[in-house]
Design a protein around this motif. Structure first.
Motif, PDB file in Angstrom:
ATOM      1  N   GLY A  57      37.927  53.350 105.693  1.00  0.00           N
ATOM      2  CA  GLY A  57      38.974  54.845 105.258  1.00  0.00           C
ATOM      3  C   GLY A  57      40.232  54.312 104.827  1.00  0.00           C
ATOM      4  O   GLY A  57      40.132  53.299 104.039  1.00  0.00           O
ATOM      5  N   ASP A  58      41.611  54.833 104.979  1.00  0.00           N
ATOM      6  CA  ASP A  58      42.962  54.607 103.721  1.00  0.00           C
ATOM      7  C   ASP A  58      43.313  53.009 104.778  1.00  0.00           C
ATOM      8  O   ASP A  58      43.636  52.797 103.715  1.00  0.00           O
ATOM      9  CB  ASP A  58      43.931  56.286 104.872  1.00  0.00           C
ATOM     10  CG  ASP A  58      42.530  57.137 104.591  1.00  0.00           C
ATOM     11  OD1 ASP A  58      42.812  57.002 103.668  1.00  0.00           O
ATOM     12  OD2 ASP A  58      44.340  58.455 105.169  1.00  0.00           O
ATOM     13  N   ASP A  59      42.970  52.754 105.755  1.00  0.00           N
ATOM     14  CA  ASP A  59      43.008  51.752 105.565  1.00  0.00           C
ATOM     15  C   ASP A  59      42.697  50.512 104.857  1.00  0.00           C
ATOM     16  O   ASP A  59      42.919  49.811 104.458  1.00  0.00           O
ATOM     17  CB  ASP A  59      43.120  51.224 107.164  1.00  0.00           C
ATOM     18  CG  ASP A  59      43.868  51.509 108.852  1.00  0.00           C
ATOM     19  OD1 ASP A  59      45.441  51.678 108.236  1.00  0.00           O
ATOM     20  OD2 ASP A  59      43.518  51.567 109.215  1.00  0.00           O
ATOM     21  N   GLN A  60      41.423  50.706 104.856  1.00  0.00           N
ATOM     22  CA  GLN A  60      40.800  49.848 103.371  1.00  0.00           C
ATOM     23  C   GLN A  60      41.647  49.718 101.878  1.00  0.00           C
ATOM     24  O   GLN A  60      41.902  49.235 101.550  1.00  0.00           O
ATOM     25  CB  GLN A  60      39.195  49.917 103.382  1.00  0.00           C
ATOM     26  CG  GLN A  60      38.377  48.840 102.529  1.00  0.00           C
ATOM     27  CD  GLN A  60      37.500  49.887 102.722  1.00  0.00           C
ATOM     28  OE1 GLN A  60      37.111  49.727 102.278  1.00  0.00           O
ATOM     29  NE2 GLN A  60      35.838  48.887 103.258  1.00  0.00           N
ATOM     30  N   THR A  61      41.263  51.254 101.798  1.00  0.00           N
ATOM     31  CA  THR A  61      42.261  51.858 100.800  1.00  0.00           C
ATOM     32  C   THR A  61      44.098  50.901 100.864  1.00  0.00           C
ATOM     33  O   THR A  61      44.125  50.203  99.681  1.00  0.00           O
ATOM     34  CB  THR A  61      42.368  53.044 100.155  1.00  0.00           C
ATOM     35  OG1 THR A  61      41.236  53.157 100.128  1.00  0.00           O
ATOM     36  CG2 THR A  61      43.739  53.173  99.080  1.00  0.00           C
ATOM     37  N   HIS A  62      44.764  50.921 101.729  1.00  0.00           N
ATOM     38  CA  HIS A  62      45.582  50.802 102.019  1.00  0.00           C
ATOM     39  C   HIS A  62      45.735  48.862 101.882  1.00  0.00           C
ATOM     40  O   HIS A  62      46.264  48.484 101.192  1.00  0.00           O
ATOM     41  CB  HIS A  62      46.103  50.924 103.090  1.00  0.00           C
ATOM     42  CG  HIS A  62      47.207  51.841 103.305  1.00  0.00           C
ATOM     43  ND1 HIS A  62      47.341  53.060 102.485  1.00  0.00           N
ATOM     44  CD2 HIS A  62      46.770  53.075 104.198  1.00  0.00           C
ATOM     45  CE1 HIS A  62      47.358  54.199 102.843  1.00  0.00           C
ATOM     46  NE2 HIS A  62      47.304  54.008 104.668  1.00  0.00           N
ATOM     47  N   ALA A  63      44.872  48.309 102.170  1.00  0.00           N
ATOM     48  CA  ALA A  63      44.301  47.100 102.105  1.00  0.00           C
ATOM     49  C   ALA A  63      43.985  46.569 100.467  1.00  0.00           C
ATOM     50  O   ALA A  63      44.696  45.393  99.889  1.00  0.00           O
ATOM     51  CB  ALA A  63      43.503  47.065 103.135  1.00  0.00           C
ATOM     52  N   VAL A  64      43.181  47.140 100.124  1.00  0.00           N
ATOM     53  CA  VAL A  64      43.223  47.215  98.654  1.00  0.00           C
ATOM     54  C   VAL A  64      43.882  46.747  97.985  1.00  0.00           C
ATOM     55  O   VAL A  64      44.335  45.897  97.121  1.00  0.00           O
ATOM     56  CB  VAL A  64      41.723  48.294  98.299  1.00  0.00           C
ATOM     57  CG1 VAL A  64      41.992  47.732  96.122  1.00  0.00           C
ATOM     58  CG2 VAL A  64      40.345  48.111  98.797  1.00  0.00           C
ATOM     59  N   ARG A  65      44.835  47.883  98.298  1.00  0.00           N
ATOM     60  CA  ARG A  65      46.550  48.299  97.082  1.00  0.00           C
ATOM     61  C   ARG A  65      47.386  46.473  97.797  1.00  0.00           C
ATOM     62  O   ARG A  65      47.631  45.858  96.378  1.00  0.00           O
ATOM     63  CB  ARG A  65      46.787  49.507  97.660  1.00  0.00           C
ATOM     64  CG  ARG A  65      46.447  50.330  97.049  1.00  0.00           C
ATOM     65  CD  ARG A  65      47.460  51.621  97.204  1.00  0.00           C
ATOM     66  NE  ARG A  65      46.029  52.738  96.890  1.00  0.00           N
ATOM     67  CZ  ARG A  65      46.272  54.454  97.293  1.00  0.00           C
ATOM     68  NH1 ARG A  65      46.841  54.175  98.162  1.00  0.00           N
ATOM     69  NH2 ARG A  65      45.780  55.001  96.205  1.00  0.00           N
ATOM     70  N   LEU A  66      47.613  46.068  98.990  1.00  0.00           N
ATOM     71  CA  LEU A  66      48.191  45.366  99.319  1.00  0.00           C
ATOM     72  C   LEU A  66      47.473  43.943  98.949  1.00  0.00           C
ATOM     73  O   LEU A  66      48.158  43.253  98.000  1.00  0.00           O
ATOM     74  CB  LEU A  66      48.057  45.201 100.892  1.00  0.00           C
ATOM     75  CG  LEU A  66      48.898  43.875 101.034  1.00  0.00           C
ATOM     76  CD1 LEU A  66      50.906  43.938 100.642  1.00  0.00           C
ATOM     77  CD2 LEU A  66      49.132  43.640 102.608  1.00  0.00           C
ATOM     78  N   LEU A  67      46.156  43.982  98.765  1.00  0.00           N
ATOM     79  CA  LEU A  67      45.451  42.127  98.241  1.00  0.00           C
ATOM     80  C   LEU A  67      45.883  42.320  96.888  1.00  0.00           C
ATOM     81  O   LEU A  67      46.577  41.671  95.852  1.00  0.00           O
ATOM     82  CB  LEU A  67      44.358  42.361  98.652  1.00  0.00           C
ATOM     83  CG  LEU A  67      42.694  41.427  97.974  1.00  0.00           C
ATOM     84  CD1 LEU A  67      43.587  39.854  98.049  1.00  0.00           C
ATOM     85  CD2 LEU A  67      42.226  41.680  98.356  1.00  0.00           C
ATOM     86  N   GLY A  68      45.613  44.052  95.963  1.00  0.00           N
ATOM     87  CA  GLY A  68      45.775  43.585  94.701  1.00  0.00           C
ATOM     88  C   GLY A  68      47.338  43.277  93.912  1.00  0.00           C
ATOM     89  O   GLY A  68      47.620  42.687  93.170  1.00  0.00           O
TER      90      GLY A  68
END
Length: 195
Positions: free
Chosen positions: A135-146
């Motif tokens: 969910g949102d946590d995965q989206t936040h993590a995608v942004r952090l990783l990028g």
């Protein structure tokens, strides 16, 4: 080079070579025409404009990176997948700095949707699934990783780490270790986020 044999694919590959040699901002129809010893007008049979050429270059770079990512991630999970994922971007940027820059060109929605960009996003989310993020946590993590990967790579390519110790390689590994730790201990949303 002779005019015979010019194709959109051949021009795109030449543009990619030019981008890596001189920078993505130096890729123009005029520069390509000089490379092939033809008039600019003769290129319009194969590409419609400089914008079309830039788009083709971005699509090529996105496709090349998606292939590398898929190969690197096969059979990996967790930290191993995270490191392999990040290393693909860093290695690609070092080997093909112009193409890497082109992969970040802004594409219109329709072109972006049919590019390898969604495949890269899918692979990114696959890496993060092993950390149990959804969910949102995965989206936040995608942004952090990028942000970590692209920020580090951009700074490194611009020479930002060349005059200090420890060396960039040590910092890269420590950053990935720290990211792995953070992803494994992802914080719960704050009261402000859930309100």
């Amino acid at each position: 080079m002779a005019r015979a044999g010019l194709t959109a694919d051949r021009l795109t590959r030449a543009a990619a070579e030019l981008a890596d040699e001189q920078g993505a901002d130096q890729v123009t129809l005029s520069a390509l025409a000089r490379r092939f010893d033809v008039k600019v007008a003769s290129l319009y049979s194969h590409v419609t404009s400089s914008a079309d050429l830039r788009t083709r270059l971005a699509l090529l770079a996105l496709d090349e990176m998606a292939v590398r990512l898929a190969d690197a991630l096969a059979g990996r999970s967790g930290r191993d997948a995270l490191v392999a994922f990040a290393d693909v971007y860093r290695t690609y940027a070092r080997e093909h700095p112009g193409r890497y820059a082109a992969s970040r060109f802004d594409l219109d929605d329709e072109t972006a949707a049919r590019s390898a960009g969604p495949r890269q996003a899918e692979l990114t989310r696959a890496v993060l699934r092993d950390y149990g993020l959804q969910g949102d946590d995965q989206t936040h993590a995608v942004r952090l990783l990028g942000s970590l990967v692209h920020g580090f790579v951009d700074l490194e390519l611009s020479g930002g780490f060349s005059h200090s110790l420890p060396d960039a390689e040590s910092s890269w590994r420590r950053c990935l270790d720290a990211l792995d730790t953070l992803l494994r201990t992802w914080p719960a949303p704050t009261d402000q986020e859930t309100a």
